[in-house]
Scaffold this motif. Structure first.
Motif, PDB file in Angstrom:
ATOM      1  N   GLY A 243     -27.899  84.593   5.656  1.00 53.94           N
ATOM      2  CA  GLY A 243     -27.609  83.566   4.661  1.00 53.94           C
ATOM      3  C   GLY A 243     -28.736  82.594   4.406  1.00 53.94           C
ATOM      4  O   GLY A 243     -28.574  81.650   3.633  1.00 53.94           O
ATOM      5  N   HIS A 244     -29.873  82.781   5.029  1.00 51.98           N
ATOM      6  CA  HIS A 244     -31.034  81.919   4.808  1.00 51.98           C
ATOM      7  C   HIS A 244     -32.002  82.659   3.867  1.00 51.98           C
ATOM      8  O   HIS A 244     -32.465  83.750   4.184  1.00 51.98           O
ATOM      9  N   TRP A 245     -32.313  82.027   2.741  1.00 55.39           N
ATOM     10  CA  TRP A 245     -33.074  82.667   1.671  1.00 55.39           C
ATOM     11  C   TRP A 245     -34.434  82.006   1.504  1.00 55.39           C
ATOM     12  O   TRP A 245     -34.630  80.844   1.856  1.00 55.39           O
ATOM     13  N   GLU A 246     -35.369  82.779   0.953  1.00 55.76           N
ATOM     14  CA  GLU A 246     -36.665  82.264   0.536  1.00 55.76           C
ATOM     15  C   GLU A 246     -36.827  82.547  -0.946  1.00 55.76           C
ATOM     16  O   GLU A 246     -36.399  83.601  -1.436  1.00 55.76           O
ATOM     17  N   GLY A 247     -37.417  81.605  -1.679  1.00 60.21           N
ATOM     18  CA  GLY A 247     -37.552  81.771  -3.127  1.00 60.21           C
ATOM     19  C   GLY A 247     -38.934  81.415  -3.633  1.00 60.21           C
ATOM     20  O   GLY A 247     -39.660  80.638  -3.022  1.00 60.21           O
ATOM     21  N   ASP A 248     -39.274  81.990  -4.797  1.00 58.44           N
ATOM     22  CA  ASP A 248     -40.582  81.742  -5.407  1.00 58.44           C
ATOM     23  C   ASP A 248     -40.550  82.280  -6.828  1.00 58.44           C
ATOM     24  O   ASP A 248     -39.573  82.910  -7.260  1.00 58.44           O
ATOM     25  N   LEU A 249     -41.624  82.025  -7.575  1.00 59.82           N
ATOM     26  CA  LEU A 249     -41.787  82.541  -8.928  1.00 59.82           C
ATOM     27  C   LEU A 249     -43.068  83.359  -9.015  1.00 59.82           C
ATOM     28  O   LEU A 249     -44.052  83.066  -8.329  1.00 59.82           O
ATOM     29  N   ILE A 250     -43.057  84.411  -9.826  1.00 61.08           N
ATOM     30  CA  ILE A 250     -44.311  85.044 -10.239  1.00 61.08           C
ATOM     31  C   ILE A 250     -44.444  84.794 -11.733  1.00 61.08           C
ATOM     32  O   ILE A 250     -43.473  84.934 -12.488  1.00 61.08           O
ATOM     33  N   ILE A 251     -45.619  84.363 -12.137  1.00 62.03           N
ATOM     34  CA  ILE A 251     -45.850  83.907 -13.498  1.00 62.03           C
ATOM     35  C   ILE A 251     -46.623  84.969 -14.273  1.00 62.03           C
ATOM     36  O   ILE A 251     -47.566  85.574 -13.750  1.00 62.03           O
ATOM     37  N   GLY A 252     -46.230  85.182 -15.517  1.00 65.24           N
ATOM     38  CA  GLY A 252     -46.918  86.167 -16.348  1.00 65.24           C
ATOM     39  C   GLY A 252     -47.967  85.527 -17.235  1.00 65.24           C
ATOM     40  O   GLY A 252     -48.254  84.338 -17.157  1.00 65.24           O
ATOM     41  N   THR A 253     -48.552  86.324 -18.096  1.00 68.12           N
ATOM     42  CA  THR A 253     -49.523  85.870 -19.082  1.00 68.12           C
ATOM     43  C   THR A 253     -48.849  85.923 -20.458  1.00 68.12           C
ATOM     44  O   THR A 253     -48.184  86.906 -20.784  1.00 68.12           O
ATOM     45  N   PRO A 254     -48.943  84.904 -21.274  1.00 68.26           N
ATOM     46  CA  PRO A 254     -49.836  83.736 -21.214  1.00 68.26           C
ATOM     47  C   PRO A 254     -49.321  82.558 -20.410  1.00 68.26           C
ATOM     48  O   PRO A 254     -49.823  81.442 -20.562  1.00 68.26           O
ATOM     49  N   GLY A 255     -48.312  82.753 -19.584  1.00 69.09           N
ATOM     50  CA  GLY A 255     -47.872  81.685 -18.708  1.00 69.09           C
ATOM     51  C   GLY A 255     -46.495  81.143 -19.017  1.00 69.09           C
ATOM     52  O   GLY A 255     -46.031  80.216 -18.364  1.00 69.09           O
ATOM     53  N   LEU A 272     -33.390  89.043  -8.250  1.00 71.51           N
ATOM     54  CA  LEU A 272     -34.424  88.666  -9.214  1.00 71.51           C
ATOM     55  C   LEU A 272     -33.822  87.795 -10.309  1.00 71.51           C
ATOM     56  O   LEU A 272     -32.762  88.115 -10.857  1.00 71.51           O
ATOM     57  N   LEU A 273     -34.507  86.694 -10.624  1.00 71.83           N
ATOM     58  CA  LEU A 273     -34.059  85.744 -11.636  1.00 71.83           C
ATOM     59  C   LEU A 273     -34.775  86.023 -12.954  1.00 71.83           C
ATOM     60  O   LEU A 273     -36.011  86.126 -12.980  1.00 71.83           O
ATOM     61  N   HIS A 274     -34.015  86.119 -14.032  1.00 69.32           N
ATOM     62  CA  HIS A 274     -34.574  86.434 -15.352  1.00 69.32           C
ATOM     63  C   HIS A 274     -34.995  85.141 -16.033  1.00 69.32           C
ATOM     64  O   HIS A 274     -34.162  84.304 -16.398  1.00 69.32           O
ATOM     65  N   LEU A 275     -36.312  84.945 -16.215  1.00 70.79           N
ATOM     66  CA  LEU A 275     -36.852  83.721 -16.816  1.00 70.79           C
ATOM     67  C   LEU A 275     -37.865  84.067 -17.902  1.00 70.79           C
ATOM     68  O   LEU A 275     -39.049  83.731 -17.810  1.00 70.79           O
ATOM     69  N   PRO A 276     -37.438  84.745 -18.964  1.00 71.31           N
ATOM     70  CA  PRO A 276     -38.400  85.196 -19.978  1.00 71.31           C
ATOM     71  C   PRO A 276     -38.930  84.075 -20.862  1.00 71.31           C
ATOM     72  O   PRO A 276     -39.987  84.223 -21.475  1.00 71.31           O
ATOM     73  N   ASN A 277     -38.220  82.944 -20.941  1.00 69.89           N
ATOM     74  CA  ASN A 277     -38.589  81.884 -21.885  1.00 69.89           C
ATOM     75  C   ASN A 277     -39.226  80.671 -21.212  1.00 69.89           C
ATOM     76  O   ASN A 277     -39.459  79.653 -21.869  1.00 69.89           O
ATOM     77  N   ASP A 356     -47.354  90.372 -19.638  1.00 70.75           N
ATOM     78  CA  ASP A 356     -46.560  89.411 -20.406  1.00 70.75           C
ATOM     79  C   ASP A 356     -45.099  89.560 -19.990  1.00 70.75           C
ATOM     80  O   ASP A 356     -44.414  90.508 -20.391  1.00 70.75           O
ATOM     81  N   LEU A 357     -44.603  88.623 -19.183  1.00 71.20           N
ATOM     82  CA  LEU A 357     -43.251  88.734 -18.643  1.00 71.20           C
ATOM     83  C   LEU A 357     -42.178  88.295 -19.629  1.00 71.20           C
ATOM     84  O   LEU A 357     -40.989  88.395 -19.328  1.00 71.20           O
ATOM     85  N   THR A 358     -42.582  87.802 -20.815  1.00 69.97           N
ATOM     86  CA  THR A 358     -41.581  87.468 -21.828  1.00 69.97           C
ATOM     87  C   THR A 358     -40.903  88.724 -22.375  1.00 69.97           C
ATOM     88  O   THR A 358     -39.821  88.645 -22.955  1.00 69.97           O
TER      89      THR A 358
END
Length: 398
Positions: A243-255, A272-277, A356-358
């Motif tokens: 139940g102990h989690w670690e989190g982070d983001l990977i950023i795409g281009t152009p950011g 995985l969290l969907h953050l296209p915008n 481009d992660l968008t």
């Protein structure tokens, strides 16, 4: 030039002792430029050596003393020119006279009309010591096809995982065995391996040359002391309690686009969290609220994040929404979220740097998550994270 011997034909060859000193310094964590200075090489010569060997130290074993060194050959040349006999030279070197005799005999120049030359003898010895032995993957086509397929499959197995899997898939075929180090060398050292150079992109790092470790720097704190990882419950450190989690983001281009990663420390299960915008605090909060609360309460104890601005401003709201206490790593200390950093590296095999992660869809993330959660893990006894999480939930329900 320091550290080279001049052969009869072609360019000067770097002394094996100098090359060994360079690799030793590089393996200790020094940069290529500094390691070159320690060994007495130019930066250009050091770069050529690294590229030639794919960043892999070619001499794993230290010299055993069986063979004559360049220093000994220079002494032989000096004492021979002074008129010393074979037995006297052997006595001074602490070598058998027959060793000296063979050394002089195999390095006769102009039918004995020219004196023994240490640099020519050393150059010849180094060339004769080379081993053009074919590597295992170059002669075993079936094994090479299996390894190549496992490197590029959906789960993107690492060389170590492939090596561990072979006895399971081929229990009665001893020819289907290979170490993970051999797989790495067959990829990095091209022309001798039996694997295609482009398979380097299937490795989690995506590098074609091995890189030495680098030391991280420091930066000032951004969050209060009571929220740092040192205040996290001790049960999270030993992974005994789920139940102990670690989190982070990977950023795409152009950011603008990003992907959030949540990893459970005990099972290594990935969400995985969907953050296209974008990846503002509000957007990250909404994505976490959509995913983490779907798990039972006993699997939502804590969440450890880096000191990114997206989490610093919303940690209280994340705790209220999920029931998980939020903690932050020390500044510039990614190893404190080692499980998450490892997962991000694996995820980059599906979404490379510069992408481009968008344009990434929820279906793309589900495919990647299935690959990561279906990947064999040595630390789990070669089970998958999905199997480990299922076992945890069964134990909790019992």
């Amino acid at each position: 030039m320091i550290g080279v011997v001049v052969g009869r034909f072609g360019r000067p060859e770097v002394l094996c002792e100098v090359v060994r000193a360079f690799w030793t310094a590089r393996s200790s964590g020094l940069s290529d430029e500094v390691a070159a200075g320690v060994a007495g090489l130019s930066a250009t010569a050091a770069g050529k050596i690294v590229r030639q060997h794919g960043g892999v130290d070619p001499s794993k074993k230290p010299p055993c003393g069986r063979y004559l060194s360049f220093d000994e050959r220079e002494l032989i040349a000096v004492w021979r020119a002074a008129g010393c006999g074979v037995r006297e030279i052997g006595r001074r070197l602490g070598r058998n006279p027959s060793t000296v005799s063979r050394e002089l005999g195999r390095n006769i120049r102009n039918e004995g009309k020219r004196p023994y030359l240490a640099s020519s003898a050393q150059n010849r010895a180094q060339k004769l010591a080379r081993r053009p032995k074919a590597r295992k993957l170059a002669v075993n086509e079936a094994l090479a096809l299996y390894v190549g397929g496992m490197l590029t499959c959906r789960e993107r197995l690492s060389p170590e995982q492939i090596s561990a899997r072979l006895p399971i898939d081929f229990p009665d075929d001893e020819s289907m065995r290979i170490s993970h180090e051999t797989i790495y060398q067959c990829i990095y050292i091209q022309g001798r391996g039996g694997l295609r150079a482009e398979l380097a992109t299937a490795l989690r790092t995506g590098r074609a040359v091995r890189q030495p470790n680098r030391r991280a720097g420091t930066r000032r704190p951004r969050v209060p002391k009571e929220l740092l990882i040192s205040e996290r419950p001790a049960e999270a450190d030993d992974r005994a309690v789920p139940g102990h989690w670690e989190g982070d983001l990977i950023i795409g281009t152009p950011g603008t686009g990003a992907i959030g990663t949540l990893v459970e420390r005990r099972s290594r299960f990935v969400m995985l969290l969907h953050l296209p915008n974008g990846h503002t605090g509000e957007q990250v909060l909404a994505a976490i609220e959509e995913n983490l609360p779907t798990l039972p309460a006993q699997l939502r104890r804590s969440l450890t994040w880096d000191q990114g601005a997206e989490m610093v401003g919303i940690h209280d709201r994340v705790r209220i929404a999920t029931g998980a206490d939020v903690y932050f790593c020390d500044p510039h200390s990614p190893w404190q979220r080692g499980t998450n950093e490892n997962t991000n590296g694996l995820l980059r095999q599906y979404f490379p740097k510069g992408m481009d992660l968008t344009t990434v869809t929820r279906a793309d993330l589900d495919y990647a998550a299935a690959g990561l959660n279906g990947r064999l893990r040595k630390t789990l006894g070669w089970k998958t994270p999905a199997q480990a999480l299922e076992q945890i939930m069964e134990e909790s329900a019992a």
